[in-house]
Scaffold this motif. Structure first.
Motif, PDB file in Angstrom:
ATOM      1  N   THR A  46     -10.762  -7.615  -7.305  1.00 61.41           N
ATOM      2  CA  THR A  46      -9.419  -8.442  -7.522  1.00 61.41           C
ATOM      3  C   THR A  46      -8.332  -7.375  -7.182  1.00 61.41           C
ATOM      4  N   GLY A  47      -7.222  -7.722  -6.855  1.00 58.71           N
ATOM      5  CA  GLY A  47      -5.937  -7.114  -6.417  1.00 58.71           C
ATOM      6  C   GLY A  47      -6.597  -6.546  -4.855  1.00 58.71           C
ATOM      7  N   GLY A  48      -7.364  -7.415  -4.379  1.00 55.46           N
ATOM      8  CA  GLY A  48      -8.102  -6.859  -3.033  1.00 55.46           C
ATOM      9  C   GLY A  48      -6.984  -6.845  -1.740  1.00 55.46           C
ATOM     10  N   ASP A  49      -5.883  -7.249  -1.936  1.00 58.22           N
ATOM     11  CA  ASP A  49      -5.090  -7.517  -0.663  1.00 58.22           C
ATOM     12  C   ASP A  49      -4.456  -6.322  -0.203  1.00 58.22           C
ATOM     13  N   GLY A  53      -7.193  -1.917  -3.841  1.00 53.12           N
ATOM     14  CA  GLY A  53      -7.785  -2.932  -3.522  1.00 53.12           C
ATOM     15  C   GLY A  53      -7.968  -3.064  -2.112  1.00 53.12           C
ATOM     16  N   ARG A  54      -7.155  -2.876  -1.226  1.00 52.88           N
ATOM     17  CA  ARG A  54      -7.433  -3.132   0.358  1.00 52.88           C
ATOM     18  C   ARG A  54      -8.309  -1.882   0.601  1.00 52.88           C
ATOM     19  N   ALA A  55      -8.241  -0.601   0.191  1.00 56.35           N
ATOM     20  CA  ALA A  55      -9.042   0.552   0.717  1.00 56.35           C
ATOM     21  C   ALA A  55     -10.407   0.385   0.053  1.00 56.35           C
ATOM     22  N   VAL A  56     -10.469  -0.135  -1.127  1.00 56.14           N
ATOM     23  CA  VAL A  56     -12.031  -0.512  -1.394  1.00 56.14           C
ATOM     24  C   VAL A  56     -12.590  -1.628  -0.707  1.00 56.14           C
ATOM     25  N   SER A  57     -12.019  -2.573  -0.428  1.00 56.44           N
ATOM     26  CA  SER A  57     -12.437  -3.686   0.564  1.00 56.44           C
ATOM     27  C   SER A  57     -12.953  -3.108   1.786  1.00 56.44           C
ATOM     28  N   VAL A  58     -12.093  -2.338   2.191  1.00 59.11           N
ATOM     29  CA  VAL A  58     -12.247  -1.967   3.801  1.00 59.11           C
ATOM     30  C   VAL A  58     -13.533  -0.794   3.656  1.00 59.11           C
TER      31      VAL A  58
END
Length: 284
Positions: A46-49, A53-58
């Motif tokens: 959540t808050g992945g944009d 959140g982006r750093a975690v997603s990547v």
């Protein structure tokens, strides 16, 4: 990292703010090749944009996870994060909606399971922050908005995720250094982060018999859209320079803590908090 450029004055009149409008751009890029730590896993961030959140997603994508990215309304940032995840050779799903509403949390989890067939990792990270040093003048609606965004969304997403999480699953919640030390200009935000800390510890005890680990990450001064979106322009200039390391942290430096707790590397961690805060000594 000691040669990072000084952060110039800037402000955005929105929360969450836009990562693509920040100068310099936050650094989300993982530093090491993936070794498959999350191969075969599905994560909902959540808050992945943007920001952490982006750093975690990547990073999760680099380690083999498929990633569902839930966000409020920052579509340009979200599309870029999706592109970055796919660039790592993984799959991404974008889910727009206000997670302060329980129905949207249930929908986000269901869309994740429908798309990827499972859910193994929940990262509760979405939040909002506003300066409120004049607490007696704080608007009731804004106070409730922060409570809903920063506390209720974590509870609603966890409720929705639990029927799908099996033994070995992991939940990692974002809290803050402010939950430990307090902050006289971020009173409501600090309070909500104290709640996410207590929620993490309580759920860790509750879910341990089911083999589901729950932990937290408490970042310090990190260069994310939170900063230009909430602080006055003059306070953003040189942000983080007062830390022990003399600089703000970058999102990639926080994402590694989430990876540790979400992967088998952290298999004996539950109810714990990691502190990427640049050297502030706080109670654990």
């Amino acid at each position: 990292m000691s040669n990072d450029p000084k952060i110039p004055a800037q402000h955005q009149d929105k929360m969450p703010a836009d990562e693509h409008a920040m100068t310099p751009a936050p650094d989300y890029t993982p530093r090491h090749p993936g070794v498959g730590k999350l191969k075969g896993k599905v994560a909902l961030v959540t808050g992945g944009d943007s920001g952490i959140g982006r750093a975690v997603s990547v990073l999760f994508a680099r380690e083999g996870a498929k990633v569902a990215i839930a966000y409020l309304e920052e579509s340009e940032d979200a599309r870029e994060t999706k592109r970055l995840v796919e660039e790592e050779g993984s799959e991404a799903l974008l889910i727009e909606g206000d997670l302060a509403k329980k129905a949207n949390c249930e929908a986000a989890v269901q869309k994740t399971v429908d798309a990827f067939g499972q859910l193994d990792i929940l990262i509760n990270n979405a939040a909002q922050q506003y300066v409120d040093e004049d607490f007696d003048k704080l608007d009731e609606d804004l106070l409730r908005q922060m409570m809903d965004a920063n506390v209720m969304s974590y509870m609603f997403c966890t409720q929705a995720a639990l029927p799908h999480l099996k033994e070995g699953a992991a939940i990692v919640n974002t809290t803050s250094v402010n939950a430990f030390k307090g902050n006289d200009t971020l009173i409501t935000y600090s309070t909500t982060r104290g709640a996410s800390l207590a929620f993490s510890r309580s759920m860790a005890s509750n879910l341990a018999p089911r083999g589901i680990r729950v932990n937290a990450v408490a970042p310090g001064p990190i260069w994310t859209p939170f900063i230009p979106g909430s602080l006055p322009e003059e306070d953003v200039e040189g942000f983080g320079s007062g830390s022990k390391m003399g600089r703000a942290g970058q999102p990639w430096e926080v994402a590694t803590a989430f990876l540790f707790l979400a992967s088998s590397d952290g298999s004996y961690f539950t109810g714990q908090t990691l502190h990427p805060n640049g050297g502030m000594i706080v109670g654990a």
